[in-house]
Design a protein around this motif. Sequence first.
Motif: not given
Length: 436
Positions: A102, A104, A106-108, A110-111, A143, A147-148
Motif C-alpha cells: 500500500d 499509503d 505509513a499514513a494509515k 500513523a492515523a 515503514t 509510525a508505531t
Amino acid sequence: MALSGIQIYKLLPQTNCKECGFPTCLAFAMKLAAKQVELSSCPYVSEESKKQLAESAAPPIRLVALKGAGAEVKAGNEVVMFRHEKTFYNKPGLFIHVKASDPDLAAKVAAADAYKVNYVGMDFTVDGFALVLDSDAAAAIQTVRGATKRPLILIGDAAALQAGLSACGGETPLLYAADASNADALAELAKGKAALTVKADSLEALADLTQKIQAKGVEDMVLDLGGKNLSEWLTRSTQVRRLALKANFRALGYPVIAFPCDAQDEGIAAAQAIAKYAGFIVLSEFKPELLYPLLVLRENIYTDPQKPIQVQPGVYEINQPKPESPVLVTTNFSITYFSVANEVEGSGLPAWLVVTDAEGMSVLTAWAAGKFDAERIAKAIKGFDVASKVAKKRVVLPGHVAVLSGELEAELPDWEIRVGPREAVDLPAFMKQALN
Ligand code: SF4
C-alpha cells in the motif's frame, strides 16, 4: 493428565487454615481442579507437591504475548467459560489490517496508531497491526516501525515471513499461518522468536497440527479456527474453549485469532469474537466508528464483575471553581462520576465535586448497601477539608438519597444541606436556578 480434586487434596497440607480464602483444603482443591484458583493462593504447598501439581496448576489456555517495539499484547490464560463465573483476564487485541504494497502504508498506520479515546477515565487505543507481506517485507516493517511501536501480526508465505521476522529483531510478532503444507518450515522459523498461528479445516486436524508443531519446539501458538460463517466459527470457538477448560485438552489450549475483516458484517463478527473467546482480532481497516463500540464492548466484557470500575475518592475541580462555587457529592463508581462530571463540565458552571469512597457502587446501589450514608459523606467532606476551599458551606446531595439530608445535617451542623436532582442531566439547570 489433569488431577482430580481428590488427588490434588492429597497433595495439600490438609490443615484447613483458610488462608487461601476457602474454608477447607478440600474446597480449595476442588476449585484448583476446576481451574478457578491459582496454586499460589496456598502458601503452604511443599516443593515436592508443587512439582506434582504443576500440570494441574498450568493455565488451560496458554498465555501468548506479542511484543512490539515497546508495547505488548497478551492473550490466553483464561480460566472460565462465562465472565460471571470469575472474570476474563486478557482483553483480545484489536489489530488493523494493512498491506506492505500500500503506497499509503505509513499514513494509515500513523492515523490508527494515533487514535486515542477516553471512556470513563480510561484511554482506549488499537493494539497492533496485521501486516500482509505482499512486497518488500523489510522495507514495509521499517515503514511501519516509523509510525508505531505496537505489536505485529505478519501475514505471508515462508520466505516473506522469514524476511519480516529478520526485520523485527528483538520483537515477538505472530506469524500467519502454519498449515499441513508448511508446518515444518514455519515451526523452524518461529521457534524461540515468534508466536505461530496454526490453521486447519477441522478441530481434529488442528489438534494434530499443534501437537506436531509443539514437538518441534514451538510453545506459543494461536489457533485459526476457520469456519464458513459466524455460526460455525462460534461453534468451533466454544468447543475449543470448552475442551481446554473442561477436558484440559492441551492440544487446543491456545488463544484464538479471528478475522472479522473477512466477514459480511464486520461489526457483528468482531463483537462475536470479543464476546466468545478470541484472543486476537483483525479488523479490515481503521474505522473509528467501528472501533469505538468494539473497544467499549471489550471493556465491559473484560471488567471483573466483582470489581466495578472506580475513580479515586477526592475533591475534583470542575471548570475552575471559586470559593463561592457549589459543592456537589457523588460516589466513586466511574460511570456515576463521569455522568455527573461531564454534565457539569459541559454546562460551563464551576463546582467542587466530592467523590466519596462507596466501593465503586452507583448512588442508589451504594446507599442500599450502606456504602453511601451520611456518615461517609461527612467523613469525606471533613477528610478532604472541603470547608477550607469554600466561602459558603453548602453541599448538594444527589436527589436519589434525599432521605439522607436530615442525618447529614446532624453530621455537618454548620453546613447547609441541599437536595439536588435525581439525574445528572438535570444538574446544570438545578445549579442555575436553585443555587443562586
Ligand atoms: S491455604 Fe493451603 S493449607 Fe490452608 S486451607 Fe488453603 S489449601 Fe489448605
